[in-house]
Each structure stands twice: as structure tokens, then as C-alpha cells.
Write a protein that holds these residues in place. Structure first.
Motif, PDB file in Angstrom:
ATOM      1  N   ASN A 261      -7.617  16.112  -3.494  1.00  0.00           N
ATOM      2  CA  ASN A 261      -8.296  15.001  -4.182  1.00  0.00           C
ATOM      3  C   ASN A 261      -8.429  15.239  -5.687  1.00  0.00           C
TER       4      ASN A 261
ATOM      5  N   THR B  92      -3.773  10.146  -6.668  1.00  0.00           N
ATOM      6  CA  THR B  92      -4.697  11.210  -6.303  1.00  0.00           C
ATOM      7  C   THR B  92      -3.860  12.312  -5.673  1.00  0.00           C
TER       8      THR B  92
ATOM      9  N   LYS C 251      -0.801   0.843  -6.242  1.00  0.00           N
ATOM     10  CA  LYS C 251      -2.192   0.410  -6.250  1.00  0.00           C
ATOM     11  C   LYS C 251      -2.288  -1.111  -6.289  1.00  0.00           C
TER      12      LYS C 251
ATOM     13  N   SER D 244       0.815  -1.210   0.000  1.00  0.00           N
ATOM     14  CA  SER D 244       0.000   0.000   0.000  1.00  0.00           C
ATOM     15  C   SER D 244       0.850   1.262   0.000  1.00  0.00           C
TER      16      SER D 244
ATOM     17  N   ASP E 120       1.213  13.421  -3.072  1.00  0.00           N
ATOM     18  CA  ASP E 120       0.343  12.255  -3.032  1.00  0.00           C
ATOM     19  C   ASP E 120      -0.676  12.494  -1.920  1.00  0.00           C
ATOM     20  N   GLN E 121      -1.959  12.542  -2.278  1.00  0.00           N
ATOM     21  CA  GLN E 121      -3.012  12.838  -1.305  1.00  0.00           C
ATOM     22  C   GLN E 121      -3.026  11.820  -0.163  1.00  0.00           C
ATOM     23  N   THR E 122      -2.689  10.569  -0.463  1.00  0.00           N
ATOM     24  CA  THR E 122      -2.762   9.506   0.544  1.00  0.00           C
ATOM     25  C   THR E 122      -1.576   9.523   1.491  1.00  0.00           C
ATOM     26  N   THR E 123      -0.365   9.631   0.944  1.00  0.00           N
ATOM     27  CA  THR E 123       0.844   9.513   1.768  1.00  0.00           C
ATOM     28  C   THR E 123       1.425  10.863   2.169  1.00  0.00           C
TER      29      THR E 123
END
Length: 461
Positions: free
Chosen positions: A291, A276, A197, A193, A246-249
Motif C-alpha cells: 500500500n 498504489t 482510475k 477498473s 500494482d497493489q490492486t491487480t
């Protein structure tokens, strides 16, 4: 036989947008060369049966068909690397078992297809080590779109950390974004993760379709333009840095300096469509958009409201300050947005600002308005120069006489007998006592007036 780790996934990693951060991949009237490096897992577990086929036989067949289908694509270079192909598991694992079989070149599809046929499953799965080595397979290129596709049926078996490798490569300016395809009932998404992806593929027949999707996204470069919208609704703002996270990390992926091309339109940039994004435009104050998703293989438009105007600070006479700074704050807020200097011009998002000019004494202005594409000039009255001479060392302070109220301005160095200070026009007091005198009654209170652009001498006798 040495105990084998559970290996029930097929790991397909496309490291899209492998590029040097800080080098904006902005291309106008230039061809983009797409370089695809295939990393083929030939570890021993690839000799197991998947559903109806032996895994390595099926993977070789599908990959060969894929390479044959793209062999005539223009501006394409291919390369092939293996892992686990050269050293058997016995007597021990070789955790550096990776090799570049076919380096990058144009029109080498047949050579790669021939090399694939010779691969046999033998060793272990050093995924992290292999990912680290593959970065060297890409020679420096300013106009290349680099992709890595890793096919494997297992997770790391040599104690390496693909996530850590990703961080290390990113620190060198190389961005990794893998696709991960898992085969079987177990969910291996947690293992990767932090790297890319995850796709859960339980049927052999789906593997071919997923591989086609990845190749399609790799060969069809995803482009974007960032529209910085002015107060009139037009994308005219430019010449400001912007960062894509990176929106997630939260990891920084790209830095770009926004540019308008020769046609006056926002310039085209090439982005990894599998991320994203959180986009931050470094205006004053910053504007951002969270996002942000892209359509792969298409041209995307990212719009942010960023109307801007200018603040200019000027002195209406000689500047007697060595370096006069101004603190800029958003109207009604305490946070300092910028430190600007007199005789300079800076661009700001339109709106109202509060300023603190670091003169002696301080000058405060509230609600300074910045309008679209206009320059608001704040003029500062020139200071006067005051020479204060003390007969002996001792503490001294300067106060502004504000209608009888003493307002502190600054302290003098008690050990320096003569000091020159720039002060704004007004009425002042200097309060002084010789250091060696221990009686308050010997305090000297001397009043004086400062006029703009003139010199004043104050002798404390």
C-alpha cells in the motif's frame, strides 16, 4: 439508423509511465522530455448535447484552451490522434477508424489546435483498437515520460477489450494507467477498473478542472527514492533488485536495480503516481512494503528496513567435491532461501540462519549469525578421497560409524566396479554383495577410515 450503444461517459485516459519494463527510468543530470498524446473521440454520439453544450464543441473548446496554456512548457512534445472521425456509421461501422493527425514534435501546439477545429463527429468508438495503435506513436526514448490522454463519451463499441489490450501491451513492456471520467448517472467504473482510475463527473464545469489535474500530474514528473535502511538507521544498503507491483491487480509495473548515486544517496526513479504499489526488494530473504502511495508531482521517499551482512563458505584444504552446495534456511524454518556454493560470498538480511552443507555425509549448522556489513565465514574441513573397488557388479552402500550406530551416507552404482567418492573425515563401513550371489551370507562388510586431504583405497574382495 443503426441502433447506437448507450454512451454517457467521457473517458479520459492518461497512460502515465508508459515505459519499457526492465528499463529503469533513472535520470541524473539529464532532461526528461514529456510526450503527451491526445486521443480525441469524434464518434457520432459526440454530436449529442451534454448539459448546455454539444459535447464535441465543448470538448474541443476546453482541449484547445488547455493546449494553448501549456504551449510554452519546456521539454514538452505533443501529438494528436482521433477515433471515429473518418468513417460515418452508415452503411456500417468501421472498427479501425483511428488516425494520427499530428505526430510528436516540439512547439506544435498551434498545429494541433488547428487540427482540433477540423474534427467533426462521424463514426463509432473503437477504444481497444485505438489504444493498441497508439503505442506505435511513441518512438523509442530512454529519457522520456510518456502520457496518453483519451477523451471520449462512450465505452467500447466494436467488441474490443481495453483490459486485454492493456495486458498485451504490458507483455511487450508497455504499462498503461488511464484516468477514466464518467459523465451521467450510470457508474461505468466496472468497465475500466482493470485499466485505470474512474472519476464520476456529472457537471460540465467539472470537466475542465479534472483535465487540469491530469495535465498537472503529467507535466510534473513524480519522483521517488527507495531508502534501504541499515542497522544504524541509514539508507546505505544497495545493489539489489526491487519490483513494483500494482497493489490492486498484482501486475508487475517496474523492475529496478537499486543504486546509490555519485553522492552516496539512493538514486531517483520516476513512477506513475496513480498506482498504489506493493514494493518487493529481492534481498535474501525478501523485504516488502504494501500500500505504497505517492504524492503526484513531488519527490517521495519509500523506506524499508533492509540491514544486511555476508555469509562466506570456505574449504580449509583442497576441495575434492566437483561443486559443493550449501542450503540456507532462516533459523527455525524449513523453507530453503538460497543455494550457495563453497568459495562464494552472498549477502543476507541480518539475523540467524541454519545451513545444510551437501557434503557426504551432510554437515548441519544451526544459528549462524549474520551481522550488519560484516562477513561471517563458515570453514569446512576438507574431505578425503576414497576409491572403492568391487570384484563384481552388485549393490553397495556406505555408512558412517557414529559410535557404533550405522548412519546411511550414500549408495554406490551397482554396475560400476570402481568409484571415487569424496567423504568427510571419519569412520565408515561399506556393505556389499555380488549381484549374482543369491545368499545373504556372502555379504561383505568392510570398515575404513577417511582422513582430511588424504586418499584411501577400499578393495571389496
Amino acid at each position: 439508423m443503426k441502433k447506437r450503444f448507450a454512451k454517457s461517459i467521457l473517458f479520459l485516459a492518461a497512460l502515465l509511465g508508459l515505459s519499457y519494463s526492465g528499463k529503469a527510468q533513472i535520470q541524473q543530470k539529464q532532461h526528461i522530455t514529456t510526450r503527451v498524446l491526445f486521443i480525441f473521440d469524434a464518434s457520432f454520439s459526440m454530436s449529442d448535447t451534454w448539459q448546455q453544450h454539444v459535447k464535441i464543441d465543448y470538448a474541443k473548446q476546453i482541449l484547445t484552451e488547455l493546449i494553448d496554456s501549456i504551449r510554452n512548457v519546456p521539454d514538452l512534445q505533443l501529438a494528436l490522434r482521433t477515433l471515429g472521425a473518418d468513417y460515418a456509421l452508415n452503411p456500417e461501422r468501421n472498427c479501425q477508424d483511428t488516425r494520427l493527425l499530428v505526430p510528436f514534435a516540439a512547439n506544435n501546439a498551434l498545429k494541433i489546435e488547428y487540427a482540433i477545429k477540423s474534427i467533426e463527429p462521424r463514426g463509432t468508438t473503437p477504444i481497444a483498437y485505438t489504444l493498441g495503435k497508439c503505442a506505435d506513436d511513441f518512438t523509442p526514448c530512454d529519457h522520456c515520460h510518456d502520457v496518453i490522454i483519451l477523451l471520449t463519451d462512450g465505452i467500447e463499441e466494436c467488441g474490443g477489450d481495453p483490459c486485454e489490450v492493456s495486458k498485451q501491451l504490458h507483455a511487450k513492456g508497455i504499462n498503461l494507467r488511464p484516468f477514466i471520467i464518467g459523465i451521467g448517472n450510470e457508474d461505468f467504473s466496472g468497465a475500466y477498473s482493470c485499466v485505470g482510475k474512474f472519476f464520476d463527473v456529472k457537471q460540465e464545469e467539472n470537466f475542465k478542472n479534472i483535465l487540469k489535474i491530469v495535465i498537472s500530474q503529467a507535466l510534473n514528473n513524480t519522483t521517488a527514492q527507495v531508502n534501504l535502511i541499515d542497522a544504524g538507521g541509514k539508507p546505505t544498503e544497495t545493489d539489489v533488485a526491487m519490483t513494483f507491483y500494482d497493489q490492486t491487480t498484482g501486475r508487475r509495473i517496474y523492475n529496478f536495480m537499486h543504486t546509490l548515486n555519485e553522492y552516496g544517496n539512493p538514486d531517483t526513479i520516476y513512477l506513475d503516481p496513480n498506482i498504489t504499489y506493493h514494493v518487493v526488494v529481492h534481498t535474501i530473504p525478501e523485504v516488502e512494503k504494501e500500500n505504497v502511495t505517492l504524492t503526484a508531482g513531488k519527490h517521495n521517499v519509500i523506506g524499508l528496513d533492509a540491514p544486511q551482512g555476508y555469509l562466506h563458505f570456505a574449504m580449509n584444504g583442497e576441495n575434492n567435491y566437483k561443486s559443493l552446495a550449501v542450503l540456507i534456511k532462516k533459523h527455525g524454518e524449513d523453507k530453503t532461501l538460497n543455494v550457495q556454493y563453497v568459495e562464494s560470498t552472498e549477502k543476507y538480511i541480518t539475523g540467524k540462519y541454519d545451513i545444510e552443507i551437501l557434503t557426504l555425509p551432510r554437515i548441519y549448522e544451526s544459528g549462524i549469525k549474520v551481522s550488519q556489513s560484516a562477513t561471517t565465514t563458515v570453514t569446512i574441513v576438507a574431505a578425503g578421497q576414497v576409491t572403492i573397488t568391487k570384484p563384481y557388479a552388485g549393490p553397495a552402500s556406505i555408512y558412517e560409524d557414529d559410535g557404533g550406530k550405522m548412519v546411511w551416507v550414500c549408495n554406490l552404482d551397482k554396475n560400476i566396479l570402481s568409484q571415487i567418492i569424496a567423504l568427510q573425515p571419519g569412520n565408515y563401513h561399506v556393505v556389499y554383495r555380488p549381484q549374482d550371489v543369491k545368499q545373504t551370507a556372502f555379504t561383505i562388510d568392510n570398515s575404513f577410515k577417511v582422513e582430511s586431504g588424504l586418499s584411501t583405497i577400499v578393495n571389496l574382495q
